[in-house]
Design an enzyme around this catalytic site. Structure first.
Site, short mmCIF file in Angstrom:
data_model
loop_
_atom_site.label_atom_id
_atom_site.label_comp_id
_atom_site.label_asym_id
_atom_site.label_seq_id
_atom_site.Cartn_x
_atom_site.Cartn_y
_atom_site.Cartn_z
N LYS A 117 0.83 -1.21 0.00
CA LYS A 117 0.00 0.00 0.00
C LYS A 117 0.86 1.25 0.00
O LYS A 117 1.78 1.37 0.80
CB LYS A 117 -0.90 0.01 1.24
N LEU A 118 0.51 2.18 -0.85
CA LEU A 118 1.21 3.47 -0.85
C LEU A 118 0.72 4.33 0.31
O LEU A 118 -0.33 4.07 0.89
CB LEU A 118 0.95 4.20 -2.17
N GLY A 119 1.46 5.36 0.63
CA GLY A 119 0.99 6.33 1.64
C GLY A 119 1.94 6.52 2.79
O GLY A 119 1.90 7.55 3.45
N THR A 174 4.16 6.43 6.33
CA THR A 174 3.83 6.74 7.72
C THR A 174 2.62 7.67 7.79
O THR A 174 1.69 7.46 8.56
CB THR A 174 5.03 7.44 8.39
N LYS A 204 -5.21 12.68 12.88
CA LYS A 204 -6.16 13.79 12.70
C LYS A 204 -7.60 13.27 12.64
O LYS A 204 -8.53 13.95 13.07
CB LYS A 204 -5.83 14.60 11.45
N GLY A 215 6.74 16.69 21.92
CA GLY A 215 6.70 17.26 20.58
C GLY A 215 5.28 17.12 20.06
O GLY A 215 4.36 16.75 20.81
N GLU A 247 8.69 15.33 29.66
CA GLU A 247 9.51 15.89 28.58
C GLU A 247 10.88 16.29 29.12
O GLU A 247 10.98 16.96 30.14
CB GLU A 247 8.78 17.11 27.98
N ARG A 266 12.05 10.65 15.56
CA ARG A 266 12.01 9.63 14.52
C ARG A 266 13.38 9.47 13.86
O ARG A 266 14.09 10.44 13.62
CB ARG A 266 10.94 9.97 13.48
N HIS A 272 -15.77 39.32 8.08
CA HIS A 272 -16.30 39.35 9.43
C HIS A 272 -17.60 38.54 9.50
O HIS A 272 -18.42 38.65 8.60
CB HIS A 272 -16.60 40.80 9.82
C1 LIG Z 1 1.85 10.05 14.81
C2 LIG Z 1 2.37 10.94 13.73
C3 LIG Z 1 1.62 12.02 13.32
C4 LIG Z 1 2.08 12.85 12.31
N1 LIG Z 1 1.32 13.92 11.95
C5 LIG Z 1 1.76 14.74 10.98
C6 LIG Z 1 0.97 15.84 10.56
O1 LIG Z 1 -0.13 16.07 11.06
N2 LIG Z 1 1.45 16.63 9.59
C7 LIG Z 1 2.67 16.40 9.01
O2 LIG Z 1 3.07 17.16 8.13
N3 LIG Z 1 3.44 15.37 9.38
C8 LIG Z 1 3.01 14.54 10.35
N4 LIG Z 1 3.77 13.46 10.70
C9 LIG Z 1 5.06 13.24 10.01
C10 LIG Z 1 4.82 12.57 8.65
O3 LIG Z 1 4.13 11.37 8.84
C11 LIG Z 1 6.14 12.34 7.94
O4 LIG Z 1 6.86 13.55 7.89
C12 LIG Z 1 5.95 11.80 6.54
O5 LIG Z 1 5.23 10.60 6.53
C13 LIG Z 1 7.29 11.60 5.86
O6 LIG Z 1 7.09 11.22 4.56
P1 LIG Z 1 8.16 10.36 3.75
O7 LIG Z 1 7.55 10.13 2.40
O8 LIG Z 1 9.49 10.97 3.85
O9 LIG Z 1 8.28 8.98 4.54
P2 LIG Z 1 7.20 7.86 4.98
O10 LIG Z 1 5.85 8.44 5.09
O11 LIG Z 1 7.80 7.23 6.15
O12 LIG Z 1 7.21 6.88 3.75
C14 LIG Z 1 8.33 6.16 3.36
C15 LIG Z 1 7.87 4.98 2.53
O13 LIG Z 1 9.02 4.34 2.01
C16 LIG Z 1 8.88 2.93 2.08
N5 LIG Z 1 10.23 2.38 2.11
C17 LIG Z 1 11.16 2.53 3.07
N6 LIG Z 1 12.34 1.96 2.69
C18 LIG Z 1 12.13 1.44 1.45
C19 LIG Z 1 12.95 0.76 0.52
N7 LIG Z 1 14.25 0.54 0.75
N8 LIG Z 1 12.39 0.36 -0.64
C20 LIG Z 1 11.09 0.60 -0.92
N9 LIG Z 1 10.27 1.26 -0.07
C21 LIG Z 1 10.79 1.68 1.09
C22 LIG Z 1 8.08 2.72 3.35
O14 LIG Z 1 7.40 1.48 3.31
C23 LIG Z 1 7.13 3.92 3.32
O15 LIG Z 1 5.94 3.60 2.63
C24 LIG Z 1 3.33 12.59 11.69
C25 LIG Z 1 4.08 11.49 12.08
C26 LIG Z 1 3.61 10.67 13.09
C27 LIG Z 1 4.43 9.48 13.48
#
Ligand SMILES: Cc1cc2nc3c(=O)[nH]c(=O)nc-3n(C[C@H](O)[C@H](O)[C@H](O)COP(=O)(O)OP(=O)(O)OC[C@H]3O[C@@H](n4cnc5c(N)ncnc54)[C@H](O)[C@@H]3O)c2cc1C
Length: 477
Positions: free
Chosen positions: A43-45, A47, A57, A193, A214, A283, A456
């Site tokens: 699945k895409l998407g 963290t 949210k 945080g 904290e 993280r 307003h």
């Molecule tokens: C509880 C929580 C709440 C958050 N709330 C917010 C918010 O409200 N607003 C906000 O802006 N940010 C929020 N964040 C932070 C946000 O989730 C991250 O900044 C964001 O997901 C980072 O995106 P990314 O694409 O860099 O990495 P990720 O979302 O981590 O995606 C990386 C992807 O790469 C894949 N992957 C990893 N290694 C490999 C590999 N070698 N080969 C193939 N695939 C791989 C993983 O499976 C994953 O799907 C929150 C984080 C947490 C933990």
């Protein structure tokens, strides 16, 4: 899953399908690039969609509704009695939202003819004759090779654990806490945080006894000091036990839960017992095993160093999202970094990401939205600072919403009236901050904003009053 023939040469192969990676893939395709997206999960998407932004949210919105219902009588709505929480239904709604967006991403990949590959991607070394080879290992351990002119690393991050601890059904990270089978009676949150504060706020609304521990001297430490101070006061008012300047010494399991031992700000040992503990202490970038050591890529404590185009020291290899050194780990930062990287690859114009133009949002009750320099940072940088502050208590829409806590604070440069930072604590702060980001991006001044008409009655008028306050001329306070 079929892999393409080895002779296909992509313009860009993206490793990681989180918000950084999928945004880069879509914009790349919009530029006419031939794009491959390698994601180890089905699945895409990433963290953000599965265990981050979206589910938190969604649950925080449930908490908001719960809060409104608990105060229904104040709004003249009777007959509700004591609301009860169907936690399973709450989680089901959250999972439904995620599933809908996973489908949406699948649709967008097809629409843009992005080649998806399921497997773990890794660099094999520098390019040969301008072509990189990325190795992809699928779940059956079959290895294939992807040839590409450029590579974008977007592998994201995972929760840090305290030394010696392993996540389970009582010691939780953002992953486990999102699928608890019931609301815990008590919760200790280590780390204040955005992540820790949001879970603390949400579970407190649902009736959990919450303690925050904290290490730093204040909660939401990246925010303006006045925001941290007022947030602490409001959390305490809600019955949340806030301990700052507190060093965790031990986390132990007890018969029915957990015990957190810490040294408080006065050097005294304190113990908090709770049913569960959430460890929200930051993280770690997921940069292990992706082949960076076979290249010229420069690292900084596990993070990847990049230039203004998001390019690493290895030509043709870019990095975006949570793995990048020196940028906050936020979904919108990763997504914009993706937009920048593919613009560079496609030979289009782009603007490098500016740290002081990044909104930071915390979806607590009340919310925080901020951008730019804090008052202290502006002074440290040598600006002659002027500050305007306006409390939501003076805003008529806030009265209508029954949400008077908080304020808007503008940090401006006294000389030219340049807006250096905007800090909002209060209702819809996470939405309101968008105006401030746009104004700062367009280099607006306090004077220009004082003459900008705000509808307003709106919460946005509180910004107008705060800009006025910079010149000692708020209308409603
Ligand atoms: C509880 C929580 C709440 C958050 N709330 C917010 C918010 O409200 N607003 C906000 O802006 N940010 C929020 N964040 C932070 C946000 O989730 C991250 O900044 C964001 O997901 C980072 O995106 P990314 O694409 O860099 O990495 P990720 O979302 O981590 O995606 C990386 C992807 O790469 C894949 N992957 C990893 N290694 C490999 C590999 N070698 N080969 C193939 N695939 C791989 C993983 O499976 C994953 O799907 C929150 C984080 C947490 C933990």
């Amino acid at each position: 899953m079929e892999f393409p023939l080895a002779e296909t040469i992509y313009d860009v192969a993206i490793i990681g399908g989180g918000p950084a990676g999928y945004t880069a893939a879509i914009r790349g395709a919009e530029y006419g690039l031939k794009v491959a997206l390698i994601e180890s999960s089905a699945k895409l998407g990433g963290t953000c969609l599965h265990v981050g932004c979206i589910p938190t949210k969604a649950l925080l919105f449930n908490a908001e509704i719960w809060d409104h219902l608990s105060h229904a009588a104040e709004f003249g709505i009777g007959g509700i009695g004591a609301p009860t929480l169907n936690w399973a239904a709450v989680l089901k709604r959250k999972d439904g939202i995620i599933a809908k967006h996973v489908k949406g991403l699948d649709f967008l990949m097809k629409k843009h003819k992005i080649e998806r590959m399921e497997g773990f991607g890794r660099l094999t070394g520098p390019a040969t004759d301008g072509v990189h080879t990325v190795e992809v290992t699928n779940a059956a351990d079959e290895i294939s090779q992807v040839k590409t002119k450029n590579v974008i690393l977007a592998t994201g991050s995972e929760a840090k654990m305290l030394p010696g601890l392993v996540a389970d059904d009582r010691i939780l990270t953002n992953i486990e806490i999102l699928s608890l089978n019931q609301v815990p009676k008590s919760l200790a949150v280590i780390g204040a945080g955005a992540v820790g504060m949001e879970f603390a706020s949400m579970f407190r609304t649902f009736g959990t006894e919450v303690s925050i521990v904290e290490f730093l001297p204040r909660v939401v430490p990246v925010e303006d000091e006045e925001i941290s101070k007022e947030m602490t006061r409001l959390f305490k008012k809600r019955g949340i036990d806030v301990n700052t300047g507190a060093r965790v010494e031990k986390v132990e399991k007890t018969e029915g839960g957990v015990k957190v031992t810490f040294t408080d700000a006065n050097g005294k040992t304190q113990v908090k017992e709770a049913e569960k503990v959430l460890v929200a202490v930051g993280r770690t970038p997921r940069t292990g095993g992706i082949g960076v050591e076979k290249t010229k890529i420069e690292m900084e404590r596990g993070f990847v160093k990049v230039d203004g185009a998001q390019e690493t020291a290895e030509p043709g290899v870019f990095a975006i999202g949570d793995i990048v050194a020196g940028l906050p780990q936020l979904a919108h930062v990763g997504a914009m970094a993706g937009v920048v990287a593919v613009a560079k690859i496609a030979g289009r114009e782009f603007r490098p990401i500016r740290r002081d133009r990044i909104p930071g949002c915390t979806y607590t009750e009340p919310q925080i939205g901020s951008v730019g320099l804090t008052e202290a940072q502006a002074r440290e940088k040598g600006y002659e600072v002027k500050v305007g502050k306006f409390p939501f208590a003076g805003n008529s829409k806030a009265t209508i919403l029954g949400s008077h806590d908080g304020f808007v604070k503008i940090v401006a440069d006294a000389k030219y009236g340049e807006i250096l930072g905007v800090h909002i604590l209060g209702p819809q702060a996470t939405e309101l901050i968008a105006e401030a980001v746009a104004v700062m991006e367009l280099e607006g001044t306090v004077e220009e904003m004082i003459f900008t008409i705000h509808a307003h009655p709106t919460l946005a008028e509180s910004l107008l009053d705060a800009y006025g306050a910079v010149e000692g001329m708020a209308i409603n306070a």
